[in-house]
Design an enzyme around this catalytic site. Structure first.
Site, PDB file in Angstrom:
ATOM      1  CB  SER A 144      -0.919  -0.034   1.226  1.00 30.48           C
ATOM      2  OG  SER A 144      -1.909   0.963   1.136  1.00 30.48           O
ATOM      3  CG  ASN A 145      -0.177   4.725  -1.302  1.00 29.15           C
ATOM      4  OD1 ASN A 145      -0.845   5.535  -0.683  1.00 29.15           O
ATOM      5  ND2 ASN A 145      -0.641   4.105  -2.382  1.00 29.15           N
ATOM      6  CB  ALA A 146       2.180   7.191   3.406  1.00 31.90           C
ATOM      7  CB  ALA A 173      -2.231   7.302  -3.527  1.00 27.37           C
TER       8      ALA A 173
END
Ligand code: PMT
Length: 226
Positions: free
Chosen positions: A26-28, A95
């Site tokens: 995943s991402n932030a 995102a």
């Protein structure tokens, strides 16, 4: 087509791509920029929907507009394609993970000595699919804004995304700048439009940045005059 008479579809937050029952890629992204955009959008058109990945549920629990949770990039693609129609505006602030593991293990992968290689494949490019769908369904009164989260060659990458994804507008987010991008309350955005405008915004709260972005979408739709 007027913004206040349009359906506004905002996406935000990350997606998750699982490779075993307890681990994912995943991402932030916190969803804050997407929520700020959906809040501003709702002030203009009550026909606003926020499609978001896994974020802190408290951030969306009392929203007056529909908030729909998805998990993976494939889910986000399906949700977005289901919502776009004539007289709609899509703001792709999410995102999405660009890669997904080729295989998902049904069991937790056990630790072992040495390194592990995870084989991944590309997820669908949602905005490219949107561009194809727009052509296929002959959606004329439809406006698409993408984002570009970049750390180098920021302007040229944003301009290539504007063209490659057939966007009406792109919000360049230089996420290497302090106070910009993922999981902070402020952002630094430069807007590029298909009509050739470049608008550099200073560091602003995400709410104010969202308001400027929606103002520009409104102006672009007024210019179109359809
Ligand atoms: O959520 P926050 O913590 O508030 O952070 C906000 C943000 C940094 C996530 C947001 O401002 C932002 O920049 N969003 C875009 C993130 C991104 O995926 O950028 P990108 O340059 O990788 O993608 C370009 C565009 O293609 C984006 O509009 C993205 O939504 C879209 N995309 C990306 C991958 C994919 N598979 N399909 C897509 O359509």
């Amino acid at each position: 087509m007027l913004l206040k008479e349009s359906k506004i579809i905002v996406t935000g937050g990350p997606t998750r791509e699982w490779f075993d029952p307890v681990r994912y890629i995943s991402n932030a992204s916190s969803g804050k920029m997407g929520i700020a955009l959906a809040d501003e959008a709702y002030k203009i058109s009550e026909n606003t929907i926020f499609i978001h990945g896994p974020i802190n549920e408290n951030l969306v629990k009392d929203k007056p507009y529909e908030c729909r949770k998805i998990e993976t990039t494939a889910d986000l693609l399906e949700a977005v394609l289901n919502e776009i129609e004539e007289n709609s505006v899509l703001i792709m602030c999410a995102a999405p993970a660009d890669y997904t593991p080729i295989e998902k293990s049904d069991e937790k992968i056990k630790k072992q000595d040495g390194d592990v290689i995870l084989h991944m494949k590309r997820t669908p490019d949602i905005l490219k699919n949107v561009a194809d769908t727009k052509k296929c369904r002959r959606l004329n009164n439809f406006f698409v804004t993408g984002f570009a989260a970049e750390t180098m060659n920021t302007e040229s990458y944003a301009m290539s995304k504007l063209a490659a994804k057939d966007l009406d507008m792109i919000c360049l987010n230089d996420v290497s700048q302090p106070g910009a991008g993922f999981n902070v309350d402020t952002n630094v955005i430069t807007i590029f439009t298909r009509s050739g405008l470049k608008i550099e915004l200073p560091i602003l709260t995400k709410e104010r940045a969202a308001s400027e972005i929606l103002k520009q979408i409104d102006a672009e739709l007024l210019k179109r005059g359809d």
